[in-house]
Design a protein around this motif. Structure first.
Motif: not given
Ligand code: HEM
Length: 430
Positions: A358-386
């Motif tokens: 995959c030519i986009g592997a490094a891009l996909a990893r960066l997107e996922a890392q930034v997305a998880l990090t920033r989402l968790a920082a901004a919404i630490p109480g985010l939770r799945l519905t029961p």
């Protein structure tokens, strides 16, 4: 061996099906209902991915079932030359060289060329979710499928106004090739695919005609060809754009969905992501192994092949079960355990292997890392519905969630470290 990817347990718990196939003493199976050879062991999938002389790509993007005549006559209008996943030598080495030159594919290049785009788009979507404080959101349409599409459109230089139709065409392509649409739907999706291809041709031709190539990916690829058809034709540039617009977002959307699903399925994991951004790359790597967003990929034998004592005839379509290979106990200790600290995670095959890696592997990893990090920082109480009823769209290649409902809570009451704000500062550095 029976494998029904469109019904039953494969749509809710594919790993149990991979386990059954891996446990079978026969190492390679023919699935009569599908007309596909099933290759599941890690060593065999790896070899089939790398040995392009034996396991070719000519039919990788061709529907897995017999298409009805009406849809076939529409598909015949599709004159896109194979350039990436469906290209074989001698074309592929040339187009691959072009891809490597024009598309950032190492962590450093991706950070330098696409890092700002990724962060801007992540922040835009995270802010929208934060504004829904206390509410219920569906993380699939409101985050996971949206982010990679916005990023790839920015990279290619495609206007935001075209988002809706590109999303619909790309979804349609995946259903047409690897799904099970009825004949009327096949015709509709085939027409969409032809329209999508014409759109990509126009996108590139307008740049050529105007003489202003632009400084985005399409402009860079036109500059790379420098008017020389032996390097790339204009139609091949359009074909690369056509492929990237699908490959660049449906896959990463799946990674985001699976990673969020794993991360949010235990409050402790989400808290770890929020408090320790350094742990996120390993978490993403394990999410890729455990639940790859492409868990089956096609090859066709150019000649008779022997795998695990089984002879596969020439001209046979093979489904490489990447999801099963990633759970092969011959390679991964306790393969059914989600363990972000596992030392063997790099042996996974989620981005393929060999000349088509995959030519986009490094891009996909960066997107996922930034997305998880920033989402968790901004919404630490985010939770799945029961009441989660996890299920995936019926497809032999793409493992896509239907929904992932969650509740937005910007404060995690029991978590002082997060509430203190130190986490946000660290996360901003990610
Ligand atoms: C989690 C996200 C992704 C996954 C799981 C994934 C998976 C894969 C797989 C399994 C292959 C086939 C490899 C092989 O045959 O050996 C592939 C090829 C490819 N991917 Fe990805 N991909 C992802 C993201 C992306 C992104 C973000 C892009 C570009 C924006 C991209 C562009 C491509 C292209 C162009 C190819 C064909 C390469 C070739 O044939 O030389 N992918 N990907």
């Amino acid at each position: 061996m029976r494998l029904n990817p469109f019904n039953g347990v494969y749509l809710t718990d594919p790993a149990s099906v991979w386990r059954r196939i891996l446990d079978d003493p026969d190492e390679v199976h023919y699935a009569e209902d599908l007309g596909l050879w099933l290759i599941s062991r890690h060593a065999h999938v790896r070899r089939a991915l790398a040995d392009v002389a034996t396991f070719g790509n000519a039919l990788t993007l061709a529907p897995i079932y017999e298409v009805c005549p009406e849809a076939m006559s529409v598909i015949m209008q599709l004159d896109a030359p194979p350039t990436t996943a469906a290209a074989d030598p001698p074309v592929h080495p040339r187009t691959r060289q072009a891809l490597r030159a024009t598309f950032a594919n190492t962590p450093d290049r991706v950070e330098a060329e696409y890092g700002a785009i990724v962060r801007r788009r992540v922040d835009q979507l995270v802010s929208r979710l934060v504004a829904r404080q206390g509410g219920r959101v569906d993380l699939i349409p409101e985050f996971a499928t949206e982010l990679p599409l916005l990023v790839v459109l920015d990279i290619l230089g495609v206007p935001d106004a075209d988002i809706a139709r590109i999303r619909s065409w790309a979804d349609g392509q995946i259903a047409l090739i690897w799904g099970q649409p009825d004949p009327a739907e096949q015709v509709r999706l085939a027409q969409g695919l032809v329209d999508f291809w014409r759109y990509c041709q126009d996108l590139v031709q307008q740049r050529v005609d105007s003489g202003h190539h632009g400084d985005d990916y399409i402009g860079r690829t036109l500059a790379y060809r420098n008017g020389d058809d032996s390097v790339l034709t204009v139609t091949e540039v359009a074909s690369i754009a056509f492929n990237l617009l699908v490959a660049g977002h449906e896959t990463t959307a799946g990674l985001l969905a699976h990673a969020l699903d794993q991360a949010l399925s235990s409050p402790q994991r989400w808290r770890e992501i929020a408090t320790d951004p350094q742990s996120v790359p390993d978490f993403v790597a394990e999410a890729l192994r455990f639940a790859p967003s492409i868990d089956g990929w096609l090859r066709v034998t150019n000649k008779e092949a022997n795998l695990g004592g089984v002879t596969i005839p020439a001209g046979a379509r093979c489904l490489l079960l990447i999801g099963a290979a990633n759970r092969d106990p011959a390679v991964f200790a306790h393969p059914d355990r989600f363990d972000p600290n596992r030392p063997d995670v790099r042996d996974q095959l989620s981005f393929g292997h060999g000349p088509h890696f995959c030519i986009g592997a490094a891009l996909a990893r960066l997107e996922a890392q930034v997305a998880l990090t920033r989402l968790a920082a901004a919404i630490p109480g985010l939770r799945l519905t029961p009441e989660q009823h996890r299920s995936f769209k019926p497809n032999v290649a793409f493992r896509a969630h239907h929904t992932l409902p969650a509740i937005v809570d910007v404060l995690a009451p029991a978590d002082e470290a997060v509430a203190s704000g130190t986490v946000s500062a660290e996360a901003r550095a990610a």
